[in-house]
Design an enzyme around this catalytic site. Sequence first.
Site, mmCIF file in Angstrom:
data_model
loop_
_atom_site.group_PDB
_atom_site.id
_atom_site.type_symbol
_atom_site.label_atom_id
_atom_site.label_comp_id
_atom_site.label_asym_id
_atom_site.label_seq_id
_atom_site.Cartn_x
_atom_site.Cartn_y
_atom_site.Cartn_z
ATOM 1 C CG ASP A 1 31.271 44.251 45.173
ATOM 2 O OD1 ASP A 1 30.414 43.934 45.412
ATOM 3 O OD2 ASP A 1 32.269 44.554 44.998
ATOM 4 C CD GLU B 1 30.318 40.344 46.925
ATOM 5 O OE1 GLU B 1 30.250 41.435 47.116
ATOM 6 O OE2 GLU B 1 30.164 39.241 45.981
HETATM 7 C C1 NOJ Z 1 32.050 41.272 44.025
HETATM 8 C C2 NOJ Z 1 30.670 41.212 43.001
HETATM 9 O O1 NOJ Z 1 29.851 40.851 42.969
HETATM 10 C C3 NOJ Z 1 31.608 41.456 41.836
HETATM 11 O O2 NOJ Z 1 30.641 41.002 40.726
HETATM 12 C C4 NOJ Z 1 32.412 41.951 41.808
HETATM 13 O O3 NOJ Z 1 33.340 41.386 40.832
HETATM 14 C C5 NOJ Z 1 33.738 41.885 42.850
HETATM 15 N N1 NOJ Z 1 32.851 42.115 44.533
HETATM 16 C C6 NOJ Z 1 34.653 42.963 43.077
HETATM 17 O O4 NOJ Z 1 33.543 44.508 43.746
#
Ligand code: NOJ
Length: 587
Positions: free
Chosen positions: A243, A303
Site C-alpha cells: 500500500d 500500489e
Molecule cells: C491506498 C488504499 O488503496 C486506500 O484505500 C487507502 O485509503 C490508502 N492507501 C491509505 O492506506
Amino acid sequence: MSYRKTRQPFLVPLALVWLCVCAPMSAQSASNSGQAASGAVDAAGHQWWQNAVFYEIYPRSFADSNNDGIGDLPGITSKLDYLRQLGVDAIWITPCFPSPQVDFGYDVSDYENIDPTYGTLADFARMQSTARSKDIRIILDFVMNHTSDQHPWFIDSRSSRTSQHRDWYIWRDGRGPGQPPNNWESGFGGSAWQFDPRTSQYYYHFFYPQQPDLNWRNPAVKDAMFGVTRWWYERGVAGFRLDAVGALFEDPNLHDNPVLPGKNAFGDPNMKNKYNENLPEVHGVLQGLRQVADKYNAVLIGETWTGTVEQLREFYGPHGNELQMPMNFFLMGINKLSPPEIRKGIAEAEAVGGWPVYVLNNHDRPRSYDRYGDGVHNDAIAKVMAGLYLTLRGTPIMYYGEEIGMQNNDPKSRAEVKDPIGKTGWPKEKGRDGERTPMQWDDSPNAGFTKGTPWLPIPASYKTHNVASEQKDPNSILVFYERLLALRHTNGALLDGDYVPLNENDPHVISYLRRYKDDAVLVAINMSAAPQKVSFSLAAKGISSPTSKTLLTTMNDKPGEAKLSGMTLAPFSVYIGEVAAGQSVAK
Ligand code: NOJ
Ligand code: CA
C-alpha cells in the site's frame, strides 16, 4: 470537469492520470508456504504470477457468512469454487487485520492477526488451505506507510518524548504556536500534521490523523515490518500488495511543498508533493523486501501511482530486484473509449520495459462499468474493456464484481456516507462507498450477500446483474469473462506473446497482434456505437494467411473464419482470432 472523473489517486499530486533468486527454502518454510514454494517457469521462462489472473477482494463486501452485514474470511472460503470456475489464480485481499476501521482496514493495529469482524487466524488457515487445494494463491495487503493510532507502537510512541517507540513515527516541533512544522497536506484533507498535546509536538500522517506515518529511516521499523512479511509467508501467503509505496519517505529537512493554483475537493490549496512523495529512498526498502520475498518465491505488487514511464520503471529496480508487479494505472485515468488514448497508454506501458500489470478497477476509484459506460450499451462496453485489458501482454488484476457488470452506487446524501473522505469532501468528493458495495450473488434479498443488513446499500441493478442469473445466460458479461480467461490460460500467444499494434490510425477500432514464435492472435475491438469495417495486411508481419480462425467474439458469429481483407465489427464488439496458423512470423 466533475471531480469523480478527475479524482486523483491519493499518491499522485500532479501526475498524469493517471528472479526469482529461488534461494533454497528451509524445510519448514517450504512446507508451510505451500504453493508459494513453486518456482517453476513455463516454456517462455515466465513465472507463476506472469501467467496468473489476480482478483482483488474487498473482504467487507464479498460474502457474509455470519449475517452481521459485513463480509468475512469464511465467506471468501465459501466462494473459492466460483473463483476457480471464473479463472482466478490469485486473490488479493485488502486489509483484514485488526483495525479500528477508520479507513476500513488501512489503519492496522496488529499486523499479525485477523480482525474479529473478518474471522480468526484459524479461519485464515482454512481459507488458505482450501485455496491451495484449488490452486488459488493468497496475496495480502501490506500497509507499510502507516499504522493505526491504536497500534501499540504508536500508543507507546505518543506516551512520552523518550519512549522506546518515539522515533518509530515522525514527530516534530511546530513552526510557532498553533503552526504545523510545514505546509504539507494530507491526501485526505487538511494539514498532514497533528498536534499531540501530551508531548507538545506534531506527528505526520499522509492519510487520516488516525494513520500516523512510520519512520522508515529507523532501522528498527524496517526490521519489524520485514518480519511481518516473513510471518505471513510462513503461513502460506504468496505475496503482498504494498500500500502507498510512494509515501514511505519524506524530506528530513521538511521543505515546504510548492503550492499550485486552485483548490482540491477538500478546499485545500493544490500542491505538488515534491518533498513527501516518491523520494528515492523507497527503493532501498523495496530491494530489502524483495530479498525476503525471494526466499519464499513470493510476489510483490506495488500500489505505484506514477506520473511517468521512468518513474514506473524505477519500481522494478535497477536489476529487476524490487517489485515484480508495480501496477500500471493508466486505464484508471482514461475514462473514455478512445482508441488513440488507449493505444498511447499501452505503448507507454510497453515502453517501461518490465512485465506490465494492468488494472481497470479497484476499491478507490469509480467502477469501470460507469466510467466507460454510455448509459445505453454498458454491458457491451464492459465486455469491450475486458476484451482489451485481458488480452494485453502482462498480468491483469481484476476487482470483484467487474465480471458481472457491477455499477457504482454512490451515497445519495452526506448522512449516508461511510467513507470519511466522503464526509469531509461532500459533495465534490462523495467518498469510495460507491465502488465498495456488496458482491451481487443472486437476485434474492441483499443480492445473496447477507441475511442481515448489508453495511452498504446494494444498487437495484443486482436483480439482473448477479452471478446466478449471469451464469445461466450465454451472452452475459460473466460468461464472456469465463471464456476469455479460459482462452488466456491456454493460448500460448496470449500468455507469452509480444504486443504488436495494428492499424494505428483507426479512430474507432483498436487492434493488435499477440505473437509468440509461430503463434499469433489477432484482437480487434470496436469502441464505437456504429459497425466498423476493418482490414488487416499482415504480410509485412510474416503472416500470409488471408483468414483468421475465430477463437472468441462478442458478436453472435458461429465459430469459423473471418476474412482479414474485410471484416465487419458490430458496435461495441470484441473479435479474437488465430492468424499465424503455424507460419513463421517476423517482427
Ligand atoms: C491506498 C488504499 O488503496 C486506500 O484505500 C487507502 O485509503 C490508502 N492507501 C491509505 O492506506
Ligand atoms: Ca460477517
